[in-house]
Design a protein around this motif. Structure first.
Motif, PDB file in Angstrom:
ATOM      1  N   SER A  80       0.829  -1.204   0.000  1.00 20.25           N
ATOM      2  CA  SER A  80       0.000   0.000   0.000  1.00 20.25           C
ATOM      3  C   SER A  80       0.865   1.257   0.000  1.00 20.25           C
ATOM      4  CB  SER A  80      -0.912   0.024   1.228  1.00 20.25           C
ATOM      5  OG  SER A  80      -1.804  -1.049   1.175  1.00 20.25           O
ATOM      6  N   ASP A  85      -5.700  -0.903  -4.909  1.00 16.08           N
ATOM      7  CA  ASP A  85      -5.150  -1.463  -3.674  1.00 16.08           C
ATOM      8  C   ASP A  85      -6.112  -2.486  -3.077  1.00 16.08           C
ATOM      9  OD1 ASP A  85      -3.780  -2.057  -1.420  1.00 16.08           O
ATOM     10  OD2 ASP A  85      -3.727  -0.014  -0.609  1.00 16.08           O
ATOM     11  N   GLU A  86      -5.838  -3.756  -3.315  1.00 13.05           N
ATOM     12  CA  GLU A  86      -6.673  -4.862  -2.823  1.00 13.05           C
ATOM     13  C   GLU A  86      -8.159  -4.544  -2.962  1.00 13.05           C
ATOM     14  OE1 GLU A  86      -5.407  -7.155   0.360  1.00 13.05           O
ATOM     15  OE2 GLU A  86      -3.482  -6.167   0.629  1.00 13.05           O
TER      16      GLU A  86
END
Ligand SMILES: Nc1ncnc2c1ncn2[C@@H]1O[C@H](COP(=O)(O)OP(=O)(O)O)[C@@H](O)[C@H]1O
Ligand SMILES: [Mg+2]
Lengths: 266, 263, 258
Positions: free
Chosen positions: B53, B165-166
């Motif tokens: 991240s 991000d995920e």
């Protein structure tokens, strides 16, 4: 560690600059305005008035009067509020029945009661204390009733299934469960009471910080009024920081423990 | 793919967090070197806490690096910009705007007229299979629908690079597979560059042209692999039976796990 | 179903009725002089009389007008400053200690200075109410801004938002839940103080009306004033603020409606 101290230090310095700027603006404003110390006293005037009031012992006496009234009123109000909450909060049925009435009386703010108290009790300590009791008791009652109406029945059923008697359920489940509501109500009431005291002293007393604030202005001693305002501000900060906040912490913490203990039992 | 110049160039990047109260520094990325090529779908995997991240936020311009090179189109990245669209794990849809207004937001910032931006937004909502939900508020949608809306919002703004991000970590397994398939389909139409962060090895192989494995703790990337499985074969659940998929999964899982054990 | 609903509506009437009944019969049981406790009929007649000669409405409107003015002025200052404090650490460090101290000087205590500066009447009272409402909502604005999720700000900046666009599309609406709580509680504080301020510095208004009546032993006016203070507040709180909440934060799913 060092960096933390630097950050704290910077914060303190900036805060001091903010307060310094305020006093500077006050000084400049009051000396430039040219309206005279009656309309707009300078910081120096206020400081002199403070020293004078202190030397004559007036300030200490007034402070003690106000504090005595405040704590007596708040203590009595807490007691009355708790007793009333206990009576009206015996069960959800009664709590529902009385909620609108309590809401209505809660909505009649303390200042609106002051005139009738003056008629009933005259100018003096009875009126002041009655007002403070009223102003503390109602938020406690109101919040407790709200808590009772929203109380999760599962808690009570769980305790019943563990074989708790009615008294055991009240002391072990209901009261600890309602503690946050009682504390919230008390916090609110204690704040209202402080404001209520100022108004009550302005109208129905011949001593106290509230009296000083209003009497100073009435006698063209505006510097005394400002002394009173500042003393009042400091007093409230002290009450809030050293008395109400720790009280709240101690009880809410305790409440947290109670809940987890119950969780272990079931 | 292109003329060799990377879309985004990361060289010896060092990023650290400064704790607000104590002032202490915490090194999150160090010696990070990476290229994101024009038009590719690049996936970064690694154990939780390895700095995925942080890398994404730095590329997005939310965090400024302590040292190193960070360029897009050979120009330094100085802050967030609409050339890099971001899709967040928690969607970050604004609760006070309807879905269509959320999707039209970037165009609104650019000064596109209300009718025009609503029209564009509705096209992208249709593309994401959300035509019906246009006038709803985000809280009225399921998690999967919210993430579709968030993707549509980013695409509608036509960024050169999409940073994710995920994005599918919070939805259930079934929805997740559908979303992965849809993402590939939509990306196939837009052909923008994608930088995708995940901790799921399967997801990485399913989505990526290339997979980059980060190691636990700050340091250079652990490995880079090309996913040489034809996109036409990447369909759930058939892909699970694919021999090359199983091979890659084993290899990458070992890489991710080794870094975890080492730390 | 029907009966329980009826019971719910009917039950709360019992305590009201009981109090009313007690009030009716009290003078015939206890030796209470009428100037201490006028009968309900007297209060009702006073209500009818002041309603028809327009004096009651005049006082009510005077109070509401001051509350509205104080509300607008106080919030117009508090919300921008609160947002600035919430957004900027330096502004926060500079202002917070001073504001904390000024806040602890209860608004009521400003009445003498306000009277000195603005004269008795509207100006002084509005100053005091604006002061109270300012401090009541300032903290809510700060907390509201700080509670806006970082990802919202990041998302719109990546969509190309300028600082102004971020402010109006994210910060202000994001702080809205807390701001609405603040607006509502600030009016409550303002209302409380308003009645107090009017007792001392009013020449009109409900507070003035009641304390003025004390001098003439018109206790029925005092009680009438109290009842109106209670009813007005309940109406204000429910009709105005519940409606605003329903239209905004509840629709956005930020708080549950109950
Ligand atoms: N805001 C922050 N402040 C301080 N440390 C952080 C912050 N965000 C992440 N970190 C630390 O940086 C490292 C990398 O975190 P992150 O980039 O979130 O990892 P990942 O996304 O791979 O799980 C971790 O050690 C994490 O604790
Ligand atoms: Mg992460």
């Amino acid at each position: 560690m060092n960096a933390a101290r630097t950050r704290q230090g910077q914060k303190a310095i900036k805060g001091a600059i903010g307060i310094g700027l305020f006093f500077l603006a006050w000084q400049i404003g009051s000396s430039l305005s040219g309206v005279g110390s009656y309309f707009f006293p300078q910081p120096g005037d206020v400081f002199r008035a403070f020293v004078e009031l202190w030397h004559k012992g007036i300030l200490e006496a007034y402070l003690l009067d106000s504090l005595g009234r405040y704590f007596a009123g708040v203590g009595l109000g807490l007691l009355v509020g708790l007793i009333a909450a206990l009576c009206l909060g015996l069960n959800k049925f009664i709590a529902r029945m009385f909620t609108p009435l309590v809401s209505f009386f809660y909505a009649i703010v303390e200042s609106a009661w002051l005139p009738i108290f003056v008629i009933w009790f005259g100018y003096g300590i009875t009126t002041i204390l009655t007002l403070l009791v009223y102003v503390v008791a109602f938020p406690i009652l109101y919040n407790t009733l709200a808590g009772i109406r929203a109380f999760p029945p599962t808690y009570i059923n769980a305790a019943k299934s563990l074989g708790g008697s009615r008294l055991q359920i009240i002391t072990n489940v209901i009261l600890p469960g309602l503690l946050p509501n009682i504390i919230t109500g008390f916090r609110v009431g204690a704040g209202f009471a402080f404001r209520g005291l100022i108004i009550a002293e302005a109208i129905a007393a011949t001593s106290g910080i509230g009296f000083l604030i209003f009497d100073g202005a009435a006698n063209q001693q505006t510097d005394r009024t400002i002394v009173g305002m500042i003393v009042m501000g400091v007093l409230w900060l002290v009450i809030e920081l050293f008395y109400l906040k720790p009280f709240e912490k101690a009880t809410i913490h305790r409440w947290g423990l109670v809940v987890s203990a119950e969780g272990r039992e079931t | 793919m292109s003329d060799g110049m990377p879309k985004i160039k990361v060289r010896d990047l060092k990023v650290s967090y400064v704790h607000a109260a104590t002032g202490q520094r915490h090194l999150a990325l160090d010696n990070m070197t990476l290229d994101i090529r024009e038009g590719e779908f690049l996936v970064v995997v690694g154990p939780s806490g390895c700095g995925k991240s942080t890398l994404l936020s730095t590329i997005a311009g939310f965090i400024s690096p302590q040292s190193g090179v960070l360029e897009m189109n050979e120009r330094p990245i100085a802050g967030p910009g609409s050339d890099r669209g971001v899709v967040f794990q928690d969607y970050a849809l604004l609760p006070w705007k309807t879905v269509v207004d959320n999707v039209a937001l970037g165009l609104k910032f650019k000064g596109v007229s209300k009718t025009e931006r609503t029209k564009t937004a509705k096209e992208f909502l249709a593309l994401a299979g959300l035509a019906e939900a246009a006038e709803k508020y985000p809280h009225e949608l399921s998690g999967g629908m919210r993430q579709r809306a968030a993707v549509a919002r980013t695409l509608a703004n036509a960024p050169e690079v999409i940073l994710m991000d995920e994005p599918f970590a919070a939805v259930d397994a079934q929805t997740r597979m559908t979303l992965q398939e849809e993402l590939v389909r939509i990306w196939g139409q837009s052909k923008s560059t994608v930088f995708f962060v995940t901790h799921s090895v399967e997801e990485a192989i399913f989505l990526g042209d290339r997979v980059v494995v980060l190691q636990e703790g700050p340091g250079p990337v652990k490995a880079e692999l090309s996913v040489d499985i034809d996109r036409s074969l990447r369909v759930w659940p058939d892909l699970n039976q694919n021999g090359r998929f199983q091979q890659l999964r084993e290899e990458i899982t070992a890489l991710v796990r080794k870094t975890t054990v080492a730390a | 179903m029907m009966t329980s609903k009826a019971a719910r509506l009917f039950l709360p009437m019992i305590p009201f009725a009981a109090i009313l009944a007690l009030w009716f019969i009290a003078p015939s049981i206890f030796p209470i002089p009428a100037y201490k406790l006028p009968t309900p009929q007297l209060v009702w007649e006073q209500f009818a009389a002041t309603l028809s000669d327009g004096s009651l409405l005049k006082h009510v409107l005077a109070s509401l007008e001051r509350l509205a003015l104080g509300f607008v002025i106080g919030n117009a200052l508090a919300i921008p400053l609160g947002i600035a404090i919430g957004l900027n650490k330096h502004v926060s460090d500079l202002c917070m200690p001073l504001l904390t101290f000024l806040q602890s000087i209860a608004g009521i205590a400003w009445i003498p200075l306000a009277v000195l500066w603005f004269g008795i009447g509207n100006g002084a009272i509005v100053f005091v109410i604006a002061n109270i409402i300012f401090f009541a909502n300032l903290h809510n604005a700060v907390i509201g801004v700080e509670a806006v999720p970082e990802s919202y700000r990041r998302a719109v900046r990546s969509l190309g938002a300028s600082s102004t666009q971020t402010l109006f599309n994210v910060i202000v609406p994001g702080a809205m839940v807390q701001l609405l709580i603040g607006l509502r509680s600030s009016v409550a504080f303002g209302w409380r103080a308003l009645i107090g301020a009017e007792l001392i510095a009013g020449t009109t208004g409900l507070g003035y009306m009641t304390l003025d009546a004390v001098q003439w032993y018109q206790t029925e006016t005092v009680i009438l004033g109290m009842i109106i203070v209670g009813i007005l507040w309940l109406v204000l709180d429910h009709a105005v603020f519940k409606t605003i909440e329903n239209r905004t934060v509840i629709r956005w799913g930020l708080v549950r409606s109950d």
